[in-house]
Motif scaffolding. Structure first.
Motif, PDB file in Angstrom:
ATOM      1  N   GLU A  61       0.838  -1.183   0.000  1.00 41.25           N
ATOM      2  CA  GLU A  61       0.000   0.000   0.000  1.00 41.25           C
ATOM      3  C   GLU A  61       0.877   1.238   0.000  1.00 41.25           C
ATOM      4  O   GLU A  61       2.015   1.219   0.460  1.00 41.25           O
ATOM      5  CB  GLU A  61      -0.939   0.015   1.206  1.00 41.25           C
ATOM      6  CG  GLU A  61      -0.224  -0.045   2.536  1.00 41.25           C
ATOM      7  CD  GLU A  61      -1.199  -0.128   3.711  1.00 41.25           C
ATOM      8  OE1 GLU A  61      -2.391   0.166   3.535  1.00 41.25           O
ATOM      9  OE2 GLU A  61      -0.743  -0.486   4.805  1.00 41.25           O
ATOM     10  N   ARG A  62       0.307   2.307  -0.537  1.00 37.02           N
ATOM     11  CA  ARG A  62       1.019   3.582  -0.537  1.00 37.02           C
ATOM     12  C   ARG A  62       0.708   4.326   0.753  1.00 37.02           C
ATOM     13  O   ARG A  62      -0.442   4.493   1.130  1.00 37.02           O
ATOM     14  CB  ARG A  62       0.611   4.420  -1.745  1.00 37.02           C
ATOM     15  CG  ARG A  62       1.381   5.734  -1.822  1.00 37.02           C
ATOM     16  CD  ARG A  62       1.124   6.433  -3.133  1.00 37.02           C
ATOM     17  NE  ARG A  62       1.650   7.791  -3.086  1.00 37.02           N
ATOM     18  CZ  ARG A  62       1.582   8.643  -4.094  1.00 37.02           C
ATOM     19  NH1 ARG A  62       1.003   8.278  -5.228  1.00 37.02           N
ATOM     20  NH2 ARG A  62       2.084   9.859  -3.981  1.00 37.02           N
ATOM     21  N   VAL A  63       1.752   4.787   1.419  1.00 36.13           N
ATOM     22  CA  VAL A  63       1.614   5.471   2.704  1.00 36.13           C
ATOM     23  C   VAL A  63       1.382   6.963   2.465  1.00 36.13           C
ATOM     24  O   VAL A  63       2.114   7.597   1.718  1.00 36.13           O
ATOM     25  CB  VAL A  63       2.885   5.263   3.561  1.00 36.13           C
ATOM     26  CG1 VAL A  63       2.757   5.985   4.887  1.00 36.13           C
ATOM     27  CG2 VAL A  63       3.132   3.783   3.788  1.00 36.13           C
ATOM     28  N   PRO A  71       6.721   8.996  -3.501  1.00 38.50           N
ATOM     29  CA  PRO A  71       5.747   8.062  -2.934  1.00 38.50           C
ATOM     30  C   PRO A  71       6.422   6.954  -2.115  1.00 38.50           C
ATOM     31  O   PRO A  71       7.439   6.393  -2.523  1.00 38.50           O
ATOM     32  CB  PRO A  71       5.059   7.484  -4.176  1.00 38.50           C
ATOM     33  CG  PRO A  71       5.213   8.552  -5.215  1.00 38.50           C
ATOM     34  CD  PRO A  71       6.550   9.170  -4.955  1.00 38.50           C
ATOM     35  N   VAL A  72       5.841   6.670  -0.958  1.00 34.33           N
ATOM     36  CA  VAL A  72       6.354   5.626  -0.059  1.00 34.33           C
ATOM     37  C   VAL A  72       5.436   4.419  -0.138  1.00 34.33           C
ATOM     38  O   VAL A  72       4.220   4.529   0.063  1.00 34.33           O
ATOM     39  CB  VAL A  72       6.420   6.134   1.396  1.00 34.33           C
ATOM     40  CG1 VAL A  72       6.924   5.029   2.323  1.00 34.33           C
ATOM     41  CG2 VAL A  72       7.301   7.364   1.504  1.00 34.33           C
ATOM     42  N   VAL A 198      14.665   4.494  -2.994  1.00 35.31           N
ATOM     43  CA  VAL A 198      15.296   4.296  -1.691  1.00 35.31           C
ATOM     44  C   VAL A 198      14.627   3.110  -1.003  1.00 35.31           C
ATOM     45  O   VAL A 198      13.399   3.028  -0.943  1.00 35.31           O
ATOM     46  CB  VAL A 198      15.159   5.557  -0.815  1.00 35.31           C
ATOM     47  CG1 VAL A 198      15.754   5.317   0.567  1.00 35.31           C
ATOM     48  CG2 VAL A 198      15.844   6.744  -1.494  1.00 35.31           C
ATOM     49  N   VAL A 199      15.436   2.181  -0.501  1.00 36.71           N
ATOM     50  CA  VAL A 199      14.921   0.966   0.126  1.00 36.71           C
ATOM     51  C   VAL A 199      15.399   0.906   1.569  1.00 36.71           C
ATOM     52  O   VAL A 199      16.581   1.093   1.860  1.00 36.71           O
ATOM     53  CB  VAL A 199      15.405  -0.292  -0.637  1.00 36.71           C
ATOM     54  CG1 VAL A 199      14.793  -1.545  -0.039  1.00 36.71           C
ATOM     55  CG2 VAL A 199      15.055  -0.183  -2.119  1.00 36.71           C
ATOM     56  N   ALA A 227      10.631   2.358  -0.921  1.00 32.06           N
ATOM     57  CA  ALA A 227      10.036   1.059  -0.616  1.00 32.06           C
ATOM     58  C   ALA A 227      10.572   0.545   0.713  1.00 32.06           C
ATOM     59  O   ALA A 227      11.782   0.539   0.927  1.00 32.06           O
ATOM     60  CB  ALA A 227      10.340   0.057  -1.728  1.00 32.06           C
ATOM     61  N   VAL A 228       9.672   0.119   1.588  1.00 27.91           N
ATOM     62  CA  VAL A 228      10.073  -0.384   2.901  1.00 27.91           C
ATOM     63  C   VAL A 228       9.321  -1.672   3.206  1.00 27.91           C
ATOM     64  O   VAL A 228       8.280  -1.957   2.615  1.00 27.91           O
ATOM     65  CB  VAL A 228       9.805   0.656   4.016  1.00 27.91           C
ATOM     66  CG1 VAL A 228      10.619   1.911   3.791  1.00 27.91           C
ATOM     67  CG2 VAL A 228       8.316   0.993   4.123  1.00 27.91           C
ATOM     68  N   VAL A 229       9.868  -2.424   4.152  1.00 29.05           N
ATOM     69  CA  VAL A 229       9.187  -3.631   4.619  1.00 29.05           C
ATOM     70  C   VAL A 229       7.930  -3.248   5.388  1.00 29.05           C
ATOM     71  O   VAL A 229       6.841  -3.791   5.155  1.00 29.05           O
ATOM     72  CB  VAL A 229      10.117  -4.476   5.515  1.00 29.05           C
ATOM     73  CG1 VAL A 229       9.346  -5.653   6.125  1.00 29.05           C
ATOM     74  CG2 VAL A 229      11.322  -4.975   4.733  1.00 29.05           C
TER      75      VAL A 229
END
Length: 242
Positions: A61-63, A71-72, A198-199, A227-229
Motif C-alpha cells: 500500500e502507498r503510505v 511516494p512511499v 530508496v529501500v 520502498a520499505v518492509v
C-alpha cells in the motif's frame, strides 16, 4: 555450527514443495534436532508459526502519512507479530525470518517500480539502501535490508555512505529525528542522472528517507520512489492496492 544448523536452511528451502502433512512432519523432526521458537510470538517448534506467517503476508500500500520526497510503499504495518519478527531479524540474529521478510520487501519494491515515473533522460532505475554503522554491522554480521534484497532476488543496490554518527532514531520526536539525520549521508557520484528508489526496513517519520533523498539529489540522482518492509502507522488515511 552443528550439522543440524548447517542443514536447516537447505531443508527449509524444500518445504514449500512438500505436501502439507509431510512439511509439518519434517518441521516436527527439525524441532527435535535443533529446537527453535517462533520469532513473532515465541511459540515452540517453528521459526515462524502459521499465524505469524499469515500476519506477514505482504499487503502493498502507498503510505500517505509520511513526509517524503517521493511516494512511499510498504508491505506491512509495523505492529504486533510484524514488529517482533523485524526486531528479531535485525537485532537478535533471527535470519531464518529472512525469506518471509524478503517477500514483503519485494512486493513494496515492485509496487514502487510500477508507480514510478521515469523520464528517458534518467535512464534505468537503481535501488539505493541506507547505510548501517560499523558497530551495527559488526554486531549483526550482515546489512539487514541488503540481505533481504538478495533473498528477494532483486538487483544489487547502491549504498549511501554514512558521513557522521547519529543516534538511534527510536524514541526521538519527529523534530529530533530530522535533526539527528540531517547531513548524515552522502551518495556516490555515479548516481548522477539515475532514477533511484530508496529501500529501507522501516519508515516512521520519514526523516531517514528525506536525508537519503537529499544526498542522492546532491549527487545528481532523482528519487522516484521509496520502498520499505513496514510502516509505523499514524492516524491518516492510506490507499491500499485492490
Amino acid at each position: 555450527m552443528t550439522v543440524s544448523e548447517r542443514l536447516r536452511p537447505q531443508l527449509r528451502a524444500l518445504l514449500p514443495a512438500l505436501l502439507p502433512p509431510l512439511r509439518e512432519a519434517l518441521l516436527d523432526a527439525l524441532s527435535v534436532v535443533s529446537p527453535v521458537t517462533c520469532s513473532g510470538c515465541g511459540a515452540p517448534d517453528r521459526s515462524l508459526c502459521r499465524a505469524c506467517r499469515h500476519a506477514l503476508e505482504p499487503r502493498p500500500e502507498r503510505v500517505r502519512d509520511v513526509d517524503a520526497p517521493a511516494p512511499v510503499w510498504t508491505a506491512l504495518g509495523y505492529a504486533g507479530a510484524v514488529r517482533s519478527v523485524v526486531l528479531a531479524y535485525k537485532d537478535h540474529g533471527r535470519t531464518d525470518a529472512g525469506p518471509t521478510l524478503a517477500r514483503a520487501l519485494r512486493s513494496s519494491v515492485l509496487a514502487a517500480l510500477a508507480d514510478a515515473t521515469v523520464t528517458r533522460s534518467e535512464g534505468r532505475v537503481v535501488l539505493v539502501t541506507i547505510p548501517s554503522t560499523r558497530a551495527a554491522f559488526g554486531r549483526r554480521g550482515y546489512h539487514p535490508t541488503e540481505l533481504l534484497l538478495r533473498r528477494a532476488r532483486l538487483p544489487t543496490a547502491q549504498r549511501l555512505r554514512l558521513m557522521r554518527k547519529s543516534a538511534d532514531q527510536a524514541g526521538l520526536s519527529v523534530a529530533d529525528r530530522a535533526r539527528n539525520r540531517s547531513g548524515s549521508f552522502s551518495a556516490p557520484r555515479r548516481l548522477a542522472g539515475w532514477a533511484c528508489i530508496v529501500v529501507d526496513d522501516i519508515v516512521t517519520s520519514g526523516a531517514t528517507v528525506r536525508e537519503a533523498a537529499r544526498a542522492i539529489e546532491a549527487a545528481g540522482g532523482v528519487v522516484v520512489g521509496i520502498a520499505v518492509v513496514a510502516h509505523t502507522a499514524r492516524r491518516r488515511e492510506r490507499r491500499r492496492i485492490q
